[in-house]
Design an enzyme around this catalytic site. Sequence first.
Site, mmCIF file in Angstrom:
data_model
loop_
_atom_site.group_PDB
_atom_site.id
_atom_site.type_symbol
_atom_site.label_atom_id
_atom_site.label_comp_id
_atom_site.label_asym_id
_atom_site.label_seq_id
_atom_site.Cartn_x
_atom_site.Cartn_y
_atom_site.Cartn_z
ATOM 1 N N HIS A 18 45.151 43.574 45.080
ATOM 2 C CA HIS A 18 46.302 43.700 44.353
ATOM 3 C C HIS A 18 45.653 43.803 42.597
ATOM 4 C CE1 HIS A 18 50.045 41.581 42.465
ATOM 5 N NE2 HIS A 18 49.064 41.457 41.299
ATOM 6 N N GLU A 19 44.435 43.144 42.157
ATOM 7 C CA GLU A 19 43.976 43.482 40.942
ATOM 8 C C GLU A 19 43.425 45.023 40.897
ATOM 9 O OE1 GLU A 19 44.625 41.486 38.622
ATOM 10 O OE2 GLU A 19 45.430 39.670 40.102
ATOM 11 N N HIS A 23 46.235 46.993 39.685
ATOM 12 C CA HIS A 23 46.299 46.998 38.170
ATOM 13 C C HIS A 23 45.465 47.755 37.242
ATOM 14 C CE1 HIS A 23 49.395 43.847 37.643
ATOM 15 N NE2 HIS A 23 48.891 42.960 38.464
ATOM 16 N N GLU A 38 53.090 45.501 37.297
ATOM 17 C CA GLU A 38 53.117 44.876 38.539
ATOM 18 C C GLU A 38 53.599 45.783 39.746
ATOM 19 O OE1 GLU A 38 51.952 41.882 38.666
ATOM 20 O OE2 GLU A 38 52.550 41.172 40.774
HETATM 21 CO CO CO Z 1 49.593 41.109 39.216
#
Ligand code: CO
Length: 477
Positions: free
Chosen positions: A242-243, A246, A272
């Site tokens: 997830h990161e 980003h 996001e």
């Molecule tokens: Co996030």
Amino acid sequence: VLSWDNAVMMPNGGAEARAEQMATLSALHHELLTSPRIADDLDAAEQGRAALDAWQAANLREMRRIWRHATALPADLVEQRSRINARAEMVWREARAADDFALLRPHFEEVVRLVREVGAAKAEALGLEPYDALMESFEPDARKARIDPVFTRLAEAIPSLLDAVLERQAAASAPQRPKGPFPIEAQRGLAVRLMEALGFDFRHGRLDISHHPFTGGVPDDVRITTRYSEEDFAESLMGVLHETGHALYERGLPAKWREQPVGDARGMVLHESQSLLIEMQLCRSRDFLTFAAPLMRETFGGGGTAWSVDSLTRSAQRVSRGLIRVDADEVTYPLHVILRYRLEQAMLAGDLAARDLPGAWNDGIRSLLGVVPPDDRAGCLQDIHWPAGAFGYFPTYTLGALAAAQLFQAAKAALPDLAADVRQGSFAGLLAWLRDNVHGLGSRQSTDEILTAVTGEPLGADAFLAHLETRYLSDGD
Ligand code: CO
């Protein structure tokens, strides 16, 4: 980088000195931004707008936007807000641990009072409704009138879809889960391998440990964090992925416009969308786990049914009616967000008093998700956002999930070999597509303009609902 250091490296004894350093920097920042010279320069630059190219014009527009936000609030209100929010945040940690809403309540009442004051001041300065004005700080151009119908549609569609998904998953045998312990060094090694495969460049970034995972730093030095549990490797790994989404966005922002407003990420919705595109759309798919399963087995010496692609995929796509937002799967997550979206607007409007929050929370989550928290720790005390004064942030999580589905659908259409590439661990095509269509645009256009250019539609729920149907109710991905 100072915040990263605070969360990752700094000894506790440095906290007070660091708070002073941060306060000094932010006061200097605010003073520079709101000086009369800046206002004059902006006026002068706007006179010459006709001579600017598209990037320069967008840069000027962003400068004006940042200036409007900075000058919207009187300095004493800004100062009061940071003091009251910091205290409420501290008390919240205690209140949550002790499951004691009454402890937080007086502080929270102050936070809500100030949020209403800030909302009114920003509304006045920006010519917007108070809630829109608050959302603007996280997602420029976010408007309640645009979001309401989208969220209403999700609130109507998801509950029956959820029933069907749970019934379908209950009818099949539960997936076996790999058994630990999973040594932390091995988990880190696997995370690094997958990050590198996805295109994370360790010459321009790091992976470290912090209590709450986050992405920080700057585009040429992107810092992501995770936390490990020896009992379960998947949770940390999915957090890292997830990161990584980003981080890839930050790293891909237009190099020519570093340190300029137009070179920044567009807003929290696209940010996001990039983390959820990588984590949810890509890494929890059967195609990705076909590539990753052998690496997982090799890393942990795993074998047998629990380590099969099928089990790993079914585990990664397991759905449940949970109480905690950060642990929620992608089917139920929007319901957690919609609850908060409704309650924070009611508090902002003065229709819901802080004292009535626990009851309103429990009623709301029961009607949306069919579960009731046994205590406030699993209810209205679970998130830091409100005690920290962040009203208008929650909707960006779900809008990001919708944008992720829309973008991934467009990527699949544009890249016919994508599924085969993913099964072989080749992500260069996907990353190049994201660089061209999202990352490299910075803040040149609005979120809706960026999405419309790539997907043919502004932000909406169609692609997301279609994704849920495919993944959870057919034999799709
Ligand atoms: Co996030």
